[in-house]
Design an enzyme around this catalytic site. Structure first.
Site, PDB file in Angstrom:
ATOM      1  N   GLY A 275       0.866  -1.438   0.065  1.00  0.00           N
ATOM      2  CA  GLY A 275      -0.035  -0.033  -0.044  1.00  0.00           C
ATOM      3  C   GLY A 275       0.847   1.232  -0.092  1.00  0.00           C
ATOM      4  N   ALA A 276       2.083   1.300   0.749  1.00  0.00           N
ATOM      5  CA  ALA A 276       2.754   2.170   0.835  1.00  0.00           C
ATOM      6  C   ALA A 276       4.385   1.727   1.489  1.00  0.00           C
ATOM      7  CB  ALA A 276       2.223   3.512   1.776  1.00  0.00           C
ATOM      8  N   MET A 277       5.344   2.556   1.547  1.00  0.00           N
ATOM      9  CA  MET A 277       6.376   2.026   1.943  1.00  0.00           C
ATOM     10  C   MET A 277       7.292   3.428   2.670  1.00  0.00           C
ATOM     11  SD  MET A 277       8.677  -0.215   2.455  1.00  0.00           S
ATOM     12  CE  MET A 277      10.292   0.163   3.700  1.00  0.00           C
ATOM     13  N   ASN A 279      10.044   4.505   3.553  1.00  0.00           N
ATOM     14  CA  ASN A 279      11.411   4.994   3.058  1.00  0.00           C
ATOM     15  C   ASN A 279      11.711   6.127   3.938  1.00  0.00           C
ATOM     16  OD1 ASN A 279      11.697   2.792   0.906  1.00  0.00           O
ATOM     17  ND2 ASN A 279      10.267   4.113  -0.053  1.00  0.00           N
ATOM     18  N   HIS A 311       0.031   6.244   9.205  1.00  0.00           N
ATOM     19  CA  HIS A 311       0.987   4.828   9.508  1.00  0.00           C
ATOM     20  C   HIS A 311       2.413   5.094   8.963  1.00  0.00           C
ATOM     21  CE1 HIS A 311       1.364   0.391   9.305  1.00  0.00           C
ATOM     22  NE2 HIS A 311       2.229   0.749   8.528  1.00  0.00           N
ATOM     23  N   GLU A 312       2.541   5.508   7.797  1.00  0.00           N
ATOM     24  CA  GLU A 312       3.869   5.733   7.228  1.00  0.00           C
ATOM     25  C   GLU A 312       4.762   6.776   7.994  1.00  0.00           C
ATOM     26  OE1 GLU A 312       4.758   3.517   5.248  1.00  0.00           O
ATOM     27  OE2 GLU A 312       2.636   2.897   5.098  1.00  0.00           O
ATOM     28  N   GLU A 334       5.265  -2.845  12.542  1.00  0.00           N
ATOM     29  CA  GLU A 334       4.245  -2.732  11.822  1.00  0.00           C
ATOM     30  C   GLU A 334       2.921  -2.390  12.859  1.00  0.00           C
ATOM     31  OE1 GLU A 334       3.973  -2.027   9.186  1.00  0.00           O
ATOM     32  OE2 GLU A 334       5.932  -2.617   8.384  1.00  0.00           O
TER      33      GLU A 334
HETATM   34 ZN   LIG Z   1       4.035  -0.292   7.769  1.00  0.00          ZN
END
Ligand SMILES: [Zn+2]
Length: 943
Positions: A275-277, A279, A311-312, A334
């Site tokens: 979904g997303a990362m 970095n 979240h990110e 997570e």
């Molecule tokens: Zn995550």
């Protein structure tokens, strides 16, 4: 598979020049790695995968005096172990620093991992970009490296690009730009050295994207930009506004630690596995998870963007600043980021009522998986890349967030928060095991005089080291003392008589209880060594009801003696709002599931659902919908399905009349969601004619004039209903709209809507498209399509046959595409399990599994799916007749003495005569979730 620790990296200079052109999708690379020798050795091993290493360019020199070492050989085990080993003639000396250099070529692959290519169309022209996805162990596909999270180093990145329309970004800001010698029109971007970080957080992107810079007042000192393809620039405003507010005003203040980088970029990528990362400094997202169009996106799309950003950004501290030592405790990353989605979103969008949503979204969902014998402990040993990828599942994310929430609750949220800051400060730029978190929380608890019955570590490790969770059995005494016994046992959906598991499951359970939701709850502990405890006095009198697990802050289920259950039921029927929304949701979810597990009779559970005719709130209805949807799926095609549908029609009609089909400008956020619940049942599962007719009318108006667009909040529901109710023209219109839509959210909604058809020929055509190169179904969307077809009652058999008959073709097509949560074939298989309700289907599934041991044999999610399917068939044997008898008894009650206090009905409840309508909205979400597909659309490598 682990690297030796004889030499460890301190810094990298990575130079990459991607050729983003058809016919030559490769990247020329050069790398210098400074390593420190920790133990004398003459061989250096590091990770590499799918790289063409130029052997003759490999050099190893003493960094102090540039003295070269003679390289004897390179052992290349990329295929077998993803490792290369440089053998030297003489050993390296402990304490000294060496520089390893080499040239290599990597493939700019289309597998959505490493440094890969993505495509999109702009004004009819196919465009390409190069972007990275390194988590979990895929940095090794972009450059040779020490690809383990605890081998942190400073990364200096140099990226080349064609200077016409392209630009290049990375974790850090550009330091200088210069032309590439002998390559006219090409430039190098030299980025500043990074802070010390793990290889899986390295990121770079070369694209023709444009950026929107946030208002600098939102994040002083941090340049904040949102990147997207040029035609999507008008969808970046929302993230550009909330991103810096969450980073600067919420997260930074929550952790009490400054964001250590001078800039933050967030980019929307057309092809993306997760979904997303997160970095560090360059967070990448699926387009649907970052872009928002206020006119055309739904309320749920808006919430999704906000929660994923929250979240990110939480990861920038919890994950990036402090990182888990190894993937076995990825839950630390997570679980915490998933927990932070709620308060982070709540900060920018208080109207979303995130706090009301936690239990029904995270807790009830993961209970479904963790109740299986084939679940796993949160802390789980893994070694191979395949095992590591399987860790990005609901146990790491949702269970992680639930036990963190429980811990925050028993410590007190402010104490917990200060303990987290203590933990981050103690391990800045370092790596941790879970004991490090327990230790910091313990120190904080001690400092603030929080009295606990045991150490934080001993309490919490009962939740992380063993799988599953308890059901608490509360038996009251009903005498003058008004006491109770609370005992614990592991909650299993199905007890396997042949189980070989000899572990004795017990937990430290923080019990809370109340008889009055406007007063603070009382509490006691059920020790991790005990089966039960006596509570000498409950609040209130023995004629009052008592409810345990207030706010469902604890990770456990509760069942009561029959007398207390009756008191609760009477309260629900009389005036349900006396009990909090979260606990109404809890009681429904607990009882419908303990009945499923044979711990109480289904009659008790079904009796509780009768009050739903008066229920209008989101959380209780969501809990009920999921659990009742299970029965709906199990009843599919069976003799007395009509009785079930009639009962549900009686429950849903008052809600449908309350929220109404038509939206109102005064709707609050959760009313929009509740309407979706009501319409999903009314249109999708029950064929309530008013709903189906409204949906058909609106869809046909859209077909007649496509300027007459559907409401974003109802778009998927209306399309799904009309496509299921219609024939090829309705499907074709939806399909064409799916193909031509330029709005990512709309595209996903229409992708799911077109799977609602009950036309077998069309369902098969879509499955063929799914495995055809350059068809209209993108690789990243293939498993969403499949899982939605598998969740369609008619499509289920079609999907099962397709996978059975064309296994080799499908497997070849997906090839190296992994995604998170394990291999694609395992995920496709898993999505077939939930709808199995007959022995014949179970047999077909069993054979499919045994025919493909290599791809399905070792998958955790496949084992879980089989357990679900077997439990389903057993469920029909055990419970079907009980429920049918109860349903029939309700019919006679209803005709003689209506107990339902209905609001004036404006809607006829006669079922539509249309063909069986199937609507994917909620059930498909739950199916997809249970099928582990969540990981494909969930954030951060999930998820
Ligand atoms: Zn995550």
């Amino acid at each position: 598979m682990r690297l030796p620790t004889d030499v460890l990296p301190t810094s990298y200079i990575i130079q990459l020049l991607p050729f983003i052109q058809v016919g030559n999708f490769t990247t020329d690379g050069h790398i210098d790695i400074l390593v420190e020798c920790k133990k004398a050795t003459s061989s250096i091993s590091m990770n590499a995968a799918d790289l063409k290493i130029d052997n003759k360019t490999i050099t190893v020199v003493d960094d102090e005096n540039n003295t070269p070492f003679e390289v004897v050989s390179l052992i290349d085990q990329q295929t077998e172990r993803e490792i290369i080993t440089i053998n030297l003639k003489t050993p390296l000396v402990v304490g000294k620093t060496y520089k390893i250099s080499m040239k290599f070529v990597s493939i700019l692959n289309d597998e959505l991992r490493g440094f890969y290519r993505s495509t999109y169309e702009e004004n009819g022209i196919q465009k390409y970009l190069a972007v990275s996805q390194m988590e979990a162990p895929d940095a090794r596909r972009a450059f040779p490296c020490f690809d383990e999270p605890n081998m942190k180093a400073v990364f200096t990145i140099i990226v080349g690009y064609k200077n016409d329309k392209m630009s290049a970004i990375s974790n850090m800001p550009v330091n200088k730009t210069e032309p590439i010698a002998n390559m006219p029109g090409y430039m190098w971007n030299h980025f500043n050295p990074s802070v010390k970080m793990s290889s899986y957080l390295v990121a770079m992107m070369v694209s023709e994207f444009v950026s929107e810079t946030s208002n600098p007042e939102f994040s002083p000192g941090i340049v904040y930009k949102i990147w997207a393809r040029p035609s999507f620039r008008n969808q970046t405003a929302y993230s550009a506004e909330i991103g810096p507010k969450i980073l600067n005003d919420y997260a930074k203040k929550y952790f009490l630690i400054d964001f250590p980088l001078p800039k933050m970029d967030m980019a929307a990528i057309p092809d993306f596995a997760a979904g997303a990362m997160e970095n560090w400094g360059l967070v990448t997202y699926r387009e649907t998870d970052l872009l928002y169009d206020p006119k055309k996106s739904s309320a749920s799309a808006k919430q999704r963007v906000a929660t994923i950003i929250a979240h990110e950004l939480a990861h920038q501290w919890f994950g990036d600043y402090v990182t888990m030592d190894w993937w076995n405790v990825i839950w630390l990353n997570e679980g915490f980021a998933s927990y932070m989605e709620y308060p982070g979103t709540d900060y920018v969008e208080p109207g979303f009522e995130m706090n009301e949503q936690f239990t029904v979204t995270d807790l009830h969902y993961v209970f479904g998986i963790d109740a299986l014998e084939s679940s796993r402990p949160i802390d789980f040993q893994v070694n191979t890349p395949d095992e590591i990828n399987q860790m990005f599942d609901a146990i790491s994310y949702e269970k992680g967030s639930c036990i963190i929430r429980m811990c925050a609750n028993f410590l007190g949220e402010p104490v917990f928060r200060r303990g987290v800051t203590r933990y981050l400060n103690a391990h800045a730029y370092g790596n941790t095991v879970q004991q490090d978190l327990w230790k910091a929380l313990q120190q904080q608890a001690n400092q603030e005089n929080i009295i606990l019955p045991d150490t934080v570590e001993n309490i919490m490790e009962t939740w992380t080291r063993q799988m599953g969770f308890p059901v608490i059995n509360v038996t009251r005494s009903y005498n003058a003392n008004n006491g109770a016994t609370a005992s614990q046992q592991r909650f299993l959906l199905r007890k396997n008589p042949n189980s070989t598991d000899t572990n004795v499951y017990k937990w430290w359970v923080p019990l809370t209880y109340t008889n009055n939701f406007s007063a603070p709850a009382e509490s006691s502990w059920l020790p991790g060594s005990n089966d039960s405890i006596q509570i000498s006095r409950l609040p209130g009198s023995s004629s009052d009801w008592i409810i345990f697990n207030v706010g469902q802050e604890g990770y456990y289920r509760v069942i009561y003696d029959e007398r207390n259950l009756n008191l609760i039921r009477e309260q629900l029927m009389k005036s349900h709002t006396v009990i909090s929304k979260k606990n109404r949701a809890q009681i429904l979810d607990d009882y419908l599931n303990v009945a499923r597990a044979n711990l109480t009779s289904y009659v008790s559970a079904m009796e509780l659902t009768r009050y739903l005719t008066n229920e209008h709130d989101y959380a209780p209805w969501t809990a009920a919908s999921v659990a009742l949807d299970y029965i709906d799926v199990m009843f599919y095609g069976l003799r007395d399905e009509r009785d079930w549908k009639d009962y549900m029609t009686g429950l849903v009609t008052p809600l449908y009349n309350h929220v109404k089909y038509t939206e109102s400008a005064s709707d609050v956020h959760l009313t929009v969601f509740t309407r979706s619940q009501a319409l999903n049942w009314a249109c999708g599962k029950l064929n309530i004619s008013d709903c189906v007719q409204n949906a058909d009318r609106d869809y046909h108006a859209w077909m007649a004039n496509d300027a007459k667009e559907l409401s974003p909040n109802l778009r998927r529901l209306i399309s799904c209903t009309a496509i299921a109710d219609g024939s090829r023209p309705e499907w074709k219109f939806g399909f064409d709209k799916y193909v031509s839509s330029t709005l990512p959210n709309e595209k996903t909604e229409l992708l799911r809507a077109i799977t609602c058809t009950v036309n077998v020929t069309i369902l098969n055509e879509m499955l063929v498209m799914m495995i055809t190169n350059n068809s209209d179904i993108r690789l990243q969307d293939a498993s969403t399509l499949f899982s939605n077809i598998a969740a369609n009652p008619v499509g289920h058999q079609v999907a099962m046959d397709f996978l059975t008959n064309r296994w080799n073709e499908i497997s070849a097509y997906f090839g190296g595409f992994q995604g998170f949560g394990g291999g694609t074939m395992a995920r496709l298989f898993r999505s077939l399990c939930n709808r199995v309700n007959t022995q014949a289907k179970l047999n077909q599934l069993k054979k499919l599994r045994s025919d493909h041991p290599a791809e399905l044999g070792s998958s955790k999610s496949v084992s879980q799916g089989m357990e679900v399917a077997e439990a389903n068939v057993l469920w029909v044997q055990q419970h079907y007749d009980t429920i049918v008898n109860w349903l029939k008894s309700q019919q006679s009650v209803a005709t003689t003495q209506p107990t339902v206090a209905t609001t004036p009905s404006t809607v006829a409840t006669t079922p539509s005569t249309a063909s069986s309508v199937y609507l994917d909205n909620f059930s498909a979400l739950i199916m997809a979730v249970l099928a582990g597909f969540w990981s494909l659309t969930r954030f951060c490598s999930f998820p």
